[in-house]
Design a protein around this motif. Structure first.
Motif, PDB file in Angstrom:
ATOM      1  N   PRO A  67     -42.568 -10.171 -20.316  1.00 29.36           N
ATOM      2  CA  PRO A  67     -43.927  -9.838 -19.888  1.00 29.36           C
ATOM      3  C   PRO A  67     -44.045  -8.899 -18.689  1.00 29.36           C
ATOM      4  CG  PRO A  67     -43.334 -11.996 -19.058  1.00 29.36           C
ATOM      5  CD  PRO A  67     -42.180 -11.537 -19.919  1.00 29.36           C
ATOM      6  N   VAL A  68     -42.967  -8.709 -17.905  1.00 25.61           N
ATOM      7  CA  VAL A  68     -43.067  -7.926 -16.675  1.00 25.61           C
ATOM      8  C   VAL A  68     -42.231  -6.655 -16.797  1.00 25.61           C
ATOM      9  CG1 VAL A  68     -42.724  -7.924 -14.176  1.00 25.61           C
ATOM     10  CG2 VAL A  68     -43.394 -10.039 -15.344  1.00 25.61           C
ATOM     11  N   HIS A  69     -42.911  -5.507 -16.728  1.00 27.77           N
ATOM     12  CA  HIS A  69     -42.234  -4.224 -16.939  1.00 27.77           C
ATOM     13  C   HIS A  69     -42.480  -3.268 -15.781  1.00 27.77           C
ATOM     14  CE1 HIS A  69     -41.204  -4.951 -21.253  1.00 27.77           C
ATOM     15  NE2 HIS A  69     -42.127  -5.879 -21.059  1.00 27.77           N
ATOM     16  N   GLY A  70     -41.575  -2.298 -15.645  1.00 31.40           N
ATOM     17  CA  GLY A  70     -41.704  -1.291 -14.605  1.00 31.40           C
ATOM     18  C   GLY A  70     -40.941  -0.038 -14.983  1.00 31.40           C
ATOM     19  N   ILE A  71     -40.941   0.928 -14.090  1.00 33.10           N
ATOM     20  CA  ILE A  71     -40.265   2.194 -14.360  1.00 33.10           C
ATOM     21  C   ILE A  71     -39.289   2.520 -13.239  1.00 33.10           C
ATOM     22  CG2 ILE A  71     -42.183   3.120 -15.707  1.00 33.10           C
ATOM     23  CD1 ILE A  71     -42.935   4.830 -13.215  1.00 33.10           C
ATOM     24  N   ALA A  88     -51.699   0.311 -16.941  1.00 33.06           N
ATOM     25  CA  ALA A  88     -51.045   0.256 -18.251  1.00 33.06           C
ATOM     26  C   ALA A  88     -49.921  -0.771 -18.299  1.00 33.06           C
ATOM     27  CB  ALA A  88     -50.495   1.630 -18.613  1.00 33.06           C
ATOM     28  N   GLY A  89     -49.614  -1.392 -17.163  1.00 35.89           N
ATOM     29  CA  GLY A  89     -48.593  -2.424 -17.179  1.00 35.89           C
ATOM     30  C   GLY A  89     -47.351  -2.135 -16.382  1.00 35.89           C
ATOM     31  N   VAL A  90     -47.392  -1.133 -15.501  1.00 33.52           N
ATOM     32  CA  VAL A  90     -46.251  -0.870 -14.629  1.00 33.52           C
ATOM     33  C   VAL A  90     -46.370  -1.777 -13.411  1.00 33.52           C
ATOM     34  CG1 VAL A  90     -45.117   0.821 -13.134  1.00 33.52           C
ATOM     35  CG2 VAL A  90     -45.906   1.498 -15.415  1.00 33.52           C
ATOM     36  N   ASN A  91     -45.523  -2.772 -13.344  1.00 35.53           N
ATOM     37  CA  ASN A  91     -45.587  -3.780 -12.289  1.00 35.53           C
ATOM     38  C   ASN A  91     -44.639  -3.516 -11.133  1.00 35.53           C
ATOM     39  OD1 ASN A  91     -47.431  -5.969 -13.466  1.00 35.53           O
ATOM     40  ND2 ASN A  91     -46.002  -5.566 -15.145  1.00 35.53           N
ATOM     41  N   PHE A  92     -43.709  -2.586 -11.291  1.00 37.55           N
ATOM     42  CA  PHE A  92     -42.777  -2.250 -10.227  1.00 37.55           C
ATOM     43  C   PHE A  92     -42.180  -0.879 -10.513  1.00 37.55           C
ATOM     44  CE2 PHE A  92     -40.294  -4.511 -13.437  1.00 37.55           C
ATOM     45  CZ  PHE A  92     -39.167  -3.715 -13.573  1.00 37.55           C
TER      46      PHE A  92
END
Length: 274
Positions: A67-71, A88-92
């Motif tokens: 559930p936790v995504h980043g770039i 859009a869901g970039v958490n880190f």
């Protein structure tokens, strides 16, 4: 709770543009890549708000199960629209900061400041160069990456760089590990936080990093789940594509996932941020 020695659960072309990919010091301005539409690159196994220009046919446990995504990004991605990426869901995000002993990525300062302003936890990574001493490299990173309260811990990006024009040195495993430990010790002492180690399957295997206890791993595995590429290894972050498409980010970008639930992510942040 996510340090390798005690972690008990854990369910990288342009792949190198995020973690690694530079082959030596250079100068230049940030590029301004064209923005792609994630909706045009929908891919099985990739979270719905993202895309992939060269998707893998995932089987079993896919990146979307987490559930936790980043770039992670570098100058190649230009100026990132962090509010859009976050929505859009970039958490880190980890940004390339330094390489070797005399190279600073021109994208780091601008994108790090903007990420913080948008509420996206951000940190810097150092791309290791085998023709500089670990002391030189650690001190170069420290000189160029400020200790900002709330930032993510430092990252040591260590992998073979066969495309380097200036360094063909490939130390033996004992030397690799000794250099890693020295770099990590210096950086830990300065920031008060143990760095995360990013690496690739070949480098991990050839240098017996399974024996490097006490550090969290961020593992590149773009064609299989990390459990297949790093049997038995515990990990905190998984880089599952280097050809991702993310709203707010120009061109393609590396996408990563955290190993746990949203609650575990918040706990990780509470204990690991600077």
């Amino acid at each position: 709770m996510w340090i390798k020695a005690v972690l008990t659960t854990g369910v990288s072309a342009l792949a190198l543009a995020g973690c690694g990919g530079d082959s030596g010091p250079r100068t230049g301005q940030m590029m301004a890549p064209a923005h792609l539409s994630a909706s045009n690159y929908r891919a099985f196994g990739v979270p719905a708000h993202f895309g992939d220009t060269d998707p893998h046919e995932w089987e079993g446990l896919t990146p979307a199960h987490y559930p936790v995504h980043g770039i992670d990004a570098a100058r190649y991605q230009g100026h990132i629209n962090w509010p859009e990426a976050n929505a859009a869901g970039v958490n880190f995000a980890w940004l390339k900061a330094t390489e070797g002993g005399d190279w600073v990525d021109p994208g780091f300062q601008a994108n790090a400041q903007a990420a913080r302003a948008a509420g996206v936890p951000v940190g810097g990574y150092h791309f290791y160069y085998f023709c500089r001493t670990p002391e030189e490299q650690a001190n170069w990173y420290i000189r160029n990456v400020p200790r900002v309260a709330g930032d993510l811990p430092p990252v040591l990006d260590i992998e073979w760089n066969h495309q380097s024009r200036t360094c063909q040195r490939t130390p033996d495993p004992a030397t690799v590990q000794a250099e890693m430990r020295r770099f990590l010790e210096i950086v830990t002492q300065h920031y008060g936080a143990r760095p995360v180690i990013y690496t690739t399957p070949d480098f991990y295997e050839e240098n017996a990093l399974v024996s490097l206890n006490g550090y969290e791993f961020w593992l590149r595995s773009v064609a299989a789940h990390p459990a297949e590429r790093y049997p038995g290894e515990q990990w905190s972050f998984w880089q599952y594509t280097g050809t991702g498409v993310v709203p707010g980010v120009g061109g393609t970008v590396d996408i990563n996932t955290f190993a746990g639930s949203p609650d575990a992510w918040m706990n990780w942040l509470a204990t690991r941020r600077l």
